[in-house]
Design a protein around this motif. Structure first.
Motif, PDB file in Angstrom:
ATOM      1  N   VAL A   7      -7.275   1.155  -5.478  1.00 53.93           N
ATOM      2  CA  VAL A   7      -7.284   2.579  -5.163  1.00 53.93           C
ATOM      3  C   VAL A   7      -8.457   3.253  -5.877  1.00 53.93           C
ATOM      4  O   VAL A   7      -8.618   3.096  -7.089  1.00 53.93           O
ATOM      5  CB  VAL A   7      -5.967   3.256  -5.608  1.00 53.93           C
ATOM      6  CG1 VAL A   7      -5.920   4.707  -5.135  1.00 53.93           C
ATOM      7  CG2 VAL A   7      -4.754   2.483  -5.112  1.00 53.93           C
ATOM      8  N   LYS A  34      -1.869  -7.052  -2.805  1.00 58.30           N
ATOM      9  CA  LYS A  34      -2.864  -6.486  -3.714  1.00 58.30           C
ATOM     10  C   LYS A  34      -3.413  -5.187  -3.145  1.00 58.30           C
ATOM     11  O   LYS A  34      -3.725  -5.102  -1.967  1.00 58.30           O
ATOM     12  CB  LYS A  34      -3.996  -7.482  -3.940  1.00 58.30           C
ATOM     13  CG  LYS A  34      -3.534  -8.763  -4.607  1.00 58.30           C
ATOM     14  CD  LYS A  34      -4.650  -9.797  -4.617  1.00 58.30           C
ATOM     15  CE  LYS A  34      -4.219 -11.084  -5.260  1.00 58.30           C
ATOM     16  NZ  LYS A  34      -3.190 -11.803  -4.529  1.00 58.30           N
ATOM     17  N   VAL A  35      -3.536  -4.172  -4.010  1.00 57.70           N
ATOM     18  CA  VAL A  35      -4.016  -2.860  -3.584  1.00 57.70           C
ATOM     19  C   VAL A  35      -5.020  -2.349  -4.610  1.00 57.70           C
ATOM     20  O   VAL A  35      -4.759  -2.395  -5.812  1.00 57.70           O
ATOM     21  CB  VAL A  35      -2.855  -1.847  -3.472  1.00 57.70           C
ATOM     22  CG1 VAL A  35      -3.356  -0.495  -2.986  1.00 57.70           C
ATOM     23  CG2 VAL A  35      -1.755  -2.366  -2.546  1.00 57.70           C
ATOM     24  N   MET A  59      -7.660   3.648  -0.248  1.00 57.75           N
ATOM     25  CA  MET A  59      -6.833   2.526  -0.673  1.00 57.75           C
ATOM     26  C   MET A  59      -7.203   1.315   0.175  1.00 57.75           C
ATOM     27  O   MET A  59      -7.249   1.402   1.401  1.00 57.75           O
ATOM     28  CB  MET A  59      -5.349   2.856  -0.506  1.00 57.75           C
ATOM     29  CG  MET A  59      -4.908   4.075  -1.292  1.00 57.75           C
ATOM     30  SD  MET A  59      -3.168   4.486  -1.035  1.00 57.75           S
ATOM     31  CE  MET A  59      -2.408   3.333  -2.152  1.00 57.75           C
ATOM     32  N   LYS A 118       0.825  -1.206   0.000  1.00 51.88           N
ATOM     33  CA  LYS A 118       0.000   0.000   0.000  1.00 51.88           C
ATOM     34  C   LYS A 118       0.865   1.264   0.000  1.00 51.88           C
ATOM     35  O   LYS A 118       0.599   2.213  -0.739  1.00 51.88           O
ATOM     36  CB  LYS A 118      -0.924  -0.024   1.217  1.00 51.88           C
ATOM     37  CG  LYS A 118      -1.941   1.073   1.260  1.00 51.88           C
ATOM     38  CD  LYS A 118      -2.859   0.836   2.473  1.00 51.88           C
ATOM     39  CE  LYS A 118      -3.856   1.925   2.665  1.00 51.88           C
ATOM     40  NZ  LYS A 118      -4.717   1.675   3.839  1.00 51.88           N
ATOM     41  N   SER A 125      -6.072  -2.620   0.863  1.00 48.52           N
ATOM     42  CA  SER A 125      -4.909  -3.476   0.663  1.00 48.52           C
ATOM     43  C   SER A 125      -5.118  -4.828   1.326  1.00 48.52           C
ATOM     44  O   SER A 125      -5.620  -4.906   2.444  1.00 48.52           O
ATOM     45  CB  SER A 125      -3.681  -2.785   1.260  1.00 48.52           C
ATOM     46  OG  SER A 125      -2.546  -3.595   1.121  1.00 48.52           O
ATOM     47  N   LYS A 178       1.104   4.138  -2.955  1.00 54.30           N
ATOM     48  CA  LYS A 178       0.910   5.555  -2.623  1.00 54.30           C
ATOM     49  C   LYS A 178       2.108   6.367  -3.109  1.00 54.30           C
ATOM     50  O   LYS A 178       1.950   7.462  -3.674  1.00 54.30           O
ATOM     51  CB  LYS A 178       0.732   5.722  -1.101  1.00 54.30           C
ATOM     52  CG  LYS A 178       0.723   7.153  -0.603  1.00 54.30           C
ATOM     53  CD  LYS A 178      -0.512   7.913  -1.036  1.00 54.30           C
ATOM     54  CE  LYS A 178      -0.655   9.264  -0.381  1.00 54.30           C
ATOM     55  NZ  LYS A 178       0.051  10.346  -1.042  1.00 54.30           N
TER      56      LYS A 178
END
Length: 135
Positions: A92, A89-90, A83, A12, A85, A16
């Protein structure tokens, strides 16, 4: 790359960082630090209709597609709103703006053990994007 606490960044935090670098136009660091040599970026849609549509395999193909962005959209900005997470895996939810565009995108990422993006899939508002293309 370490986070503010001095720990290795999790998926994550890495994602970002990608948005931060993209919005600063620091694509050299973005590709060097965050994009895996075997990355795949999928932008759904028929190739040739939307300028970013297609499956872009590898950093060079992704870089070529990314290079179209400033040609097509003025002042594009993508800012994470939320977000989610789970492991590597994330997902957004993104506030996306440019001249003539104010919308929401969804972006999915998978980050490898090396901390680099292996998979990116964009779920963008393609109609709003298309309508905002520089004439």
């Amino acid at each position: 790359i370490l986070n503010k606490k001095g720990d290795k960044m999790d998926a994550k935090e890495r994602v970002k960082l990608g948005y931060d670098l993209f919005n600063k136009h620091d694509m050299e660091t973005f590709f060097k630090e965050l994009v895996d040599e075997n990355t795949t970026w999928t932008f759904p849609g028929k190739e040739g209709i939307h300028p970013l549509s297609g499956v872009h395999s590898g950093p060079q193909a992704m870089m070529a597609a990314f290079s179209k962005i400033p040609e097509k959209w003025t002042n594009l900005s993508v800012v994470p709103m939320d977000m989610i997470s789970e492991d590597n895996k994330v997902f957004v939810r993104v506030k996306a703006t440019a001249d003539g565009m104010d919308t929401i995108f969804g972006h999915y990422f998978e980050v490898g053990d090396n901390g680099k993006m292996k998979t990116m899939m964009t779920f963008d508002d393609t109609l709003t994007m298309y309508n905002a293309i520089k004439k």
